[in-house]
Design an enzyme around this catalytic site. Structure first.
Site, PDB file in Angstrom:
ATOM      1  N   ASP A  17      11.860 158.781 -42.396  1.00 36.70           N
ATOM      2  CA  ASP A  17      12.903 158.139 -43.188  1.00 36.70           C
ATOM      3  C   ASP A  17      14.016 158.091 -42.225  1.00 36.70           C
ATOM      4  O   ASP A  17      14.828 157.265 -42.284  1.00 36.70           O
ATOM      5  CB  ASP A  17      12.972 159.204 -44.461  1.00 36.70           C
ATOM      6  CG  ASP A  17      14.273 158.565 -45.375  1.00 36.70           C
ATOM      7  OD1 ASP A  17      14.252 157.631 -45.783  1.00 36.70           O
ATOM      8  OD2 ASP A  17      15.125 159.329 -45.391  1.00 36.70           O
ATOM      9  N   LYS A 149      19.768 169.024 -39.738  1.00 32.73           N
ATOM     10  CA  LYS A 149      19.800 170.264 -40.597  1.00 32.73           C
ATOM     11  C   LYS A 149      18.491 170.335 -41.526  1.00 32.73           C
ATOM     12  O   LYS A 149      17.971 169.204 -41.573  1.00 32.73           O
ATOM     13  CB  LYS A 149      21.066 170.074 -41.872  1.00 32.73           C
ATOM     14  CG  LYS A 149      20.787 168.844 -42.904  1.00 32.73           C
ATOM     15  CD  LYS A 149      21.952 168.953 -43.917  1.00 32.73           C
ATOM     16  CE  LYS A 149      21.636 168.049 -44.898  1.00 32.73           C
ATOM     17  NZ  LYS A 149      22.585 168.010 -45.977  1.00 32.73           N
ATOM     18  N   ASP A 178      25.764 167.435 -37.839  1.00 34.28           N
ATOM     19  CA  ASP A 178      26.168 167.548 -39.099  1.00 34.28           C
ATOM     20  C   ASP A 178      26.864 166.227 -39.202  1.00 34.28           C
ATOM     21  O   ASP A 178      28.012 165.928 -38.733  1.00 34.28           O
ATOM     22  CB  ASP A 178      27.210 168.651 -39.278  1.00 34.28           C
ATOM     23  CG  ASP A 178      27.915 168.820 -40.654  1.00 34.28           C
ATOM     24  OD1 ASP A 178      27.955 167.855 -41.356  1.00 34.28           O
ATOM     25  OD2 ASP A 178      28.211 170.018 -41.136  1.00 34.28           O
ATOM     26  N   HIS A 179      26.258 165.258 -40.021  1.00 36.17           N
ATOM     27  CA  HIS A 179      26.489 163.995 -39.989  1.00 36.17           C
ATOM     28  C   HIS A 179      28.152 163.728 -40.747  1.00 36.17           C
ATOM     29  O   HIS A 179      28.946 162.729 -40.360  1.00 36.17           O
ATOM     30  CB  HIS A 179      25.589 163.279 -40.710  1.00 36.17           C
ATOM     31  CG  HIS A 179      25.414 163.165 -42.042  1.00 36.17           C
ATOM     32  ND1 HIS A 179      24.667 164.144 -42.440  1.00 36.17           N
ATOM     33  CD2 HIS A 179      25.854 162.366 -43.074  1.00 36.17           C
ATOM     34  CE1 HIS A 179      24.961 163.902 -44.044  1.00 36.17           C
ATOM     35  NE2 HIS A 179      25.660 162.865 -44.175  1.00 36.17           N
ATOM     36  N   LYS A 183      31.794 161.106 -39.397  1.00 38.72           N
ATOM     37  CA  LYS A 183      32.603 160.298 -39.886  1.00 38.72           C
ATOM     38  C   LYS A 183      34.020 160.203 -39.418  1.00 38.72           C
ATOM     39  O   LYS A 183      34.811 161.156 -39.056  1.00 38.72           O
ATOM     40  CB  LYS A 183      32.644 160.930 -41.750  1.00 38.72           C
ATOM     41  CG  LYS A 183      31.120 160.728 -42.296  1.00 38.72           C
ATOM     42  CD  LYS A 183      31.261 161.180 -43.659  1.00 38.72           C
ATOM     43  CE  LYS A 183      29.809 161.320 -44.360  1.00 38.72           C
ATOM     44  NZ  LYS A 183      29.184 160.183 -44.409  1.00 38.72           N
ATOM     45  N   ASP A 235      22.681 172.993 -49.133  1.00 39.99           N
ATOM     46  CA  ASP A 235      22.456 171.839 -48.459  1.00 39.99           C
ATOM     47  C   ASP A 235      23.623 171.215 -48.290  1.00 39.99           C
ATOM     48  O   ASP A 235      23.842 170.372 -47.059  1.00 39.99           O
ATOM     49  CB  ASP A 235      21.508 170.901 -49.639  1.00 39.99           C
ATOM     50  CG  ASP A 235      21.178 169.549 -48.901  1.00 39.99           C
ATOM     51  OD1 ASP A 235      20.741 169.687 -47.835  1.00 39.99           O
ATOM     52  OD2 ASP A 235      21.522 168.681 -49.664  1.00 39.99           O
ATOM     53  N   HIS A 240      28.301 171.195 -44.504  1.00 43.32           N
ATOM     54  CA  HIS A 240      29.502 170.047 -44.525  1.00 43.32           C
ATOM     55  C   HIS A 240      30.859 170.461 -44.843  1.00 43.32           C
ATOM     56  O   HIS A 240      31.841 170.311 -44.260  1.00 43.32           O
ATOM     57  CB  HIS A 240      29.038 169.122 -45.229  1.00 43.32           C
ATOM     58  CG  HIS A 240      27.369 168.470 -44.828  1.00 43.32           C
ATOM     59  ND1 HIS A 240      27.033 168.135 -43.754  1.00 43.32           N
ATOM     60  CD2 HIS A 240      26.470 168.129 -45.929  1.00 43.32           C
ATOM     61  CE1 HIS A 240      25.719 167.779 -43.616  1.00 43.32           C
ATOM     62  NE2 HIS A 240      25.639 167.770 -45.107  1.00 43.32           N
ATOM     63  N   LYS A 336      24.983 166.685 -57.286  1.00 41.96           N
ATOM     64  CA  LYS A 336      24.278 165.633 -57.498  1.00 41.96           C
ATOM     65  C   LYS A 336      24.407 165.323 -59.060  1.00 41.96           C
ATOM     66  O   LYS A 336      24.727 165.844 -59.983  1.00 41.96           O
ATOM     67  CB  LYS A 336      22.653 165.755 -57.338  1.00 41.96           C
ATOM     68  CG  LYS A 336      22.682 166.223 -55.805  1.00 41.96           C
ATOM     69  CD  LYS A 336      21.239 165.720 -55.548  1.00 41.96           C
ATOM     70  CE  LYS A 336      21.057 166.184 -53.976  1.00 41.96           C
ATOM     71  NZ  LYS A 336      21.638 165.109 -53.067  1.00 41.96           N
TER      72      LYS A 336
HETATM   73  P1  NAD Z   1      10.259 162.500 -42.986  1.00 46.39           P
HETATM   74  O1  NAD Z   1       9.125 163.438 -43.810  1.00 46.39           O
HETATM   75  O2  NAD Z   1      10.312 160.869 -43.414  1.00 46.39           O
HETATM   76  O3  NAD Z   1       9.511 162.244 -41.389  1.00 46.39           O
HETATM   77  C1  NAD Z   1       8.951 163.325 -40.743  1.00 46.39           C
HETATM   78  C2  NAD Z   1       8.406 162.799 -39.454  1.00 46.39           C
HETATM   79  O4  NAD Z   1       7.610 163.873 -38.862  1.00 46.39           O
HETATM   80  C3  NAD Z   1       7.368 161.605 -39.826  1.00 46.39           C
HETATM   81  O5  NAD Z   1       7.431 160.576 -38.601  1.00 46.39           O
HETATM   82  C4  NAD Z   1       6.039 162.418 -39.425  1.00 46.39           C
HETATM   83  O6  NAD Z   1       4.909 161.286 -39.072  1.00 46.39           O
HETATM   84  C5  NAD Z   1       6.369 163.322 -38.365  1.00 46.39           C
HETATM   85  N1  NAD Z   1       5.462 164.544 -38.410  1.00 46.39           N
HETATM   86  C6  NAD Z   1       4.903 165.456 -39.264  1.00 46.39           C
HETATM   87  N2  NAD Z   1       4.154 166.313 -38.821  1.00 46.39           N
HETATM   88  C7  NAD Z   1       3.937 165.996 -37.501  1.00 46.39           C
HETATM   89  C8  NAD Z   1       3.081 166.673 -36.464  1.00 46.39           C
HETATM   90  N3  NAD Z   1       2.283 167.733 -36.860  1.00 46.39           N
HETATM   91  N4  NAD Z   1       3.008 165.864 -35.301  1.00 46.39           N
HETATM   92  C9  NAD Z   1       3.831 164.941 -35.120  1.00 46.39           C
HETATM   93  N5  NAD Z   1       4.554 164.455 -36.145  1.00 46.39           N
HETATM   94  C10 NAD Z   1       4.731 164.843 -37.297  1.00 46.39           C
HETATM   95  O7  NAD Z   1      11.368 163.192 -43.040  1.00 46.39           O
HETATM   96  P2  NAD Z   1      12.916 162.874 -42.712  1.00 46.39           P
HETATM   97  O8  NAD Z   1      13.576 162.441 -43.879  1.00 46.39           O
HETATM   98  O9  NAD Z   1      12.941 161.755 -41.778  1.00 46.39           O
HETATM   99  O10 NAD Z   1      13.640 163.991 -42.128  1.00 46.39           O
HETATM  100  C11 NAD Z   1      13.356 164.539 -40.602  1.00 46.39           C
HETATM  101  C12 NAD Z   1      14.534 165.532 -40.329  1.00 46.39           C
HETATM  102  O11 NAD Z   1      15.896 165.204 -40.718  1.00 46.39           O
HETATM  103  C13 NAD Z   1      14.475 166.929 -41.451  1.00 46.39           C
HETATM  104  O12 NAD Z   1      14.586 167.954 -40.542  1.00 46.39           O
HETATM  105  C14 NAD Z   1      15.259 166.750 -42.228  1.00 46.39           C
HETATM  106  O13 NAD Z   1      15.843 168.146 -43.033  1.00 46.39           O
HETATM  107  C15 NAD Z   1      16.486 166.112 -41.730  1.00 46.39           C
HETATM  108  N6  NAD Z   1      17.379 165.266 -42.283  1.00 46.39           N
HETATM  109  C16 NAD Z   1      16.894 164.112 -42.907  1.00 46.39           C
HETATM  110  C17 NAD Z   1      18.027 163.178 -43.886  1.00 46.39           C
HETATM  111  C18 NAD Z   1      17.202 161.883 -44.199  1.00 46.39           C
HETATM  112  O14 NAD Z   1      18.538 161.326 -44.646  1.00 46.39           O
HETATM  113  N7  NAD Z   1      16.138 161.743 -44.342  1.00 46.39           N
HETATM  114  C19 NAD Z   1      19.166 163.639 -43.712  1.00 46.39           C
HETATM  115  C20 NAD Z   1      19.732 164.946 -43.098  1.00 46.39           C
HETATM  116  C21 NAD Z   1      18.589 165.489 -42.323  1.00 46.39           C
END
Ligand code: NAD
Length: 466
Positions: A17, A149, A178-179, A183, A235, A240, A336
């Protein structure tokens, strides 16, 4: 004319994501700004078995709203390569190494490497170890690790993670995202304070209180499992809000550079007034939203247990033990399912002696609009004018941060020392909450949180400013 920094960017979690919603658009923005042009390549890795072509299609979709130029899209996506990779499988790092070396030569990348861990933090240590043991780090280019994070869930887990990462990467090679620090308006706090005479008023003689609000309108949506382990305190406040507070409260850095700024931030985080069970119970309010007509209660989310005591809202009063901020509360709140989505800082000045006019106020609107407004008393039919004094172009936070990483500029990233100070402040609040039963749910969706959050300021003869 901007000069391009040659680089190979490897994204672990390239199908996820974060990669799709934030990273590919940010990389594309840098491409449009000519920060990345010919000498760059991106390897996306994850477990799924995708072809390069399928991956490029995913990237294409992720940037579709940013351009209509088909040739530009094709040129951009041609730099993307996909490698199926299980981060626990040592042999897969060898395949990744071969691809990296090939792309390095093909695009003349000068052995510069960025490793972006867009994956759950429990994989960070394994990836870092294997990057070292399988020799994916180069000796004559730069090697930088980018992580997201959460960085630990308390001080001791954060310390353990830090030890694990620093076994492979030097401190100056680790960029913790830290996004909020990406900003535009947050990046401008230091300019606002230190390049204006405003700094002369920036102390307890002139400022009555400062309020920081990070208000989210959505509920937990599809991040429920992660969020229920974390809550608003860990969180949002630990990272932040305390980062924003440190930029607002720090002393003037000796020099306008990364080292001086981070030392100033760290110092103020270490000066947060220590908390006791009594002050936590008085000064920190937690909340959890109830259900309403079109909103499921927090506990009714089918990924969350029906008796979860996790916090979807926090308000607090923080004071700082130094001469500048003597007696000045910093009120913070985030949650939230609140009434609106915005990030705002209000600086409430004291009323001049003998004046009965409303107090002056400086408002830093971080988002959705990036403006600074002031409430000043002038002679007119309406005594108080609230007027934008500046509007800034809102650059994409991830593009700002990625550009800084390319240039090796660590100013807008969190150091381990800052993180450590933040966790040491947060841990006692979480520990107190873990051992005291809350009365949840305690706020209605689309409001600004529980009544106790309003009472926190009323008690001090103050109110939350809009
Ligand atoms: P997600 O679950 O959408 O993506 C996780 C990714 O890891 C996927 O591509 C998955 O295929 C891969 N993966 C999982 N296990 C694996 C393995 N054993 N080997 C190889 N690849 C593997 O998660 P996300 O939402 O994209 O979040 C990723 C990181 O970013 C996390 O640390 C999350 O806390 C942080 N984060 C996400 C957001 C956000 O908006 N999504 C915001 C802030 C922080």
């Amino acid at each position: 004319m901007t000069t391009e920094t040659p680089v190979l960017l490897t994204i672990f979690g390239g199908t996820g994501d974060l990669a799709q919603r934030k990273l590919y658009p940010a990389i594309f923005r840098l491409f449009q700004k000519h920060q990345l042009q010919q000498h760059f390549a991106v390897i996306g890795t994850a477990r799924r078995d995708w072809s390069h072509e399928y991956y490029r299609q995913v990237v294409r979709t992720a940037i579709a709203s940013l351009t209509n130029d088909a040739a530009e899209i094709t040129n951009f996506t041609s730099h993307f390569y996909y490698q199926s990779h299980d981060v626990n499988d040592v042999a897969h790092y060898q395949t990744l190494k071969s691809l990296s070396q090939r792309l390095d030569q093909q695009y003349r990348l000068r052995h510069n490497r960025l490793f972006y861990l867009a994956m759950a933090p429990n994989f960070f240590e394994t990836i870092a170890q294997h990057l070292k043991s399988e020799q994916l780090l180069t000796t004559d280019g730069f090697n930088r690790l980018i992580i997201e994070k959460p960085f630990g869930h308390n001080y001791s887990s954060a310390e353990k993670l830090n030890k694990a990462l620093t076994a492979t990467f030097r401190t100056d090679q680790i960029f913790r995202i830290d996004h909020y620090l990406g900003k535009s308006m947050i990046q401008n706090i230091t300019n606002l304070r230190f390049n204006n005479q405003l700094e002369a008023l920036w102390n307890h003689h002139f400022i009555d209180n400062i309020q920081i609000t990070l208000s989210e309108q959505l509920g937990v949506a599809d991040r429920a499992i992660y969020y229920d382990q974390s809550g608003a305190l860990r969180d949002m406040v630990q990272n932040h809000i305390l980062q924003i507070l440190s930029l607002l409260a720090m002393e003037q850095p000796a020099f306008n550079n990364h080292q001086s700024i981070t030392i100033a931030k760290q110092t103020v985080l270490e000066q947060l007034h220590p908390l006791t069970a009594h002050t936590i119970s008085q000064n920190f309010i937690r909340g959890q939203y109830a259900g309403a007509e079109h909103v499921k209660a927090y506990r009714q989310n089918n990924q969350i247990s029906a008796d979860s005591n996790n916090d979807s809202f926090v308000a607090g009063k923080i004071t700082i033990d130094n001469p500048r901020w003597q007696g000045v509360p910093f009120y913070i709140r985030t949650g939230k399912e609140l009434a609106a989505k915005y990030t705002r800082i209000n600086v409430q000045f004291r009323t001049p002696a003998g004046s009965t006019a409303p107090a002056n106020r400086l408002t830093i609107n971080v988002e959705p609009e990036a403006t600074i407004t002031s409430a000043l008393n002038i002679q007119s039919e309406r005594p108080t004018v609230l007027k934008p004094v500046s509007a800034f172009a809102q650059n994409d936070a991830y593009a700002n941060l990625l550009q800084a990483i390319l240039h090796g500029d660590a100013t807008h990233f969190t150091t381990w020392e800052e993180l450590a100070a933040a966790w040491k402040f947060i841990d006692p609040i979480q520990a107190y909450w873990d051992t005291h039963e809350p009365e949840f749910p305690n706020y209605q969706p689309q409001t600004m949180g529980p009544q106790a959050a309003t009472d926190l300021l009323t008690r001090d003869g103050r109110t939350w400013l809009d």
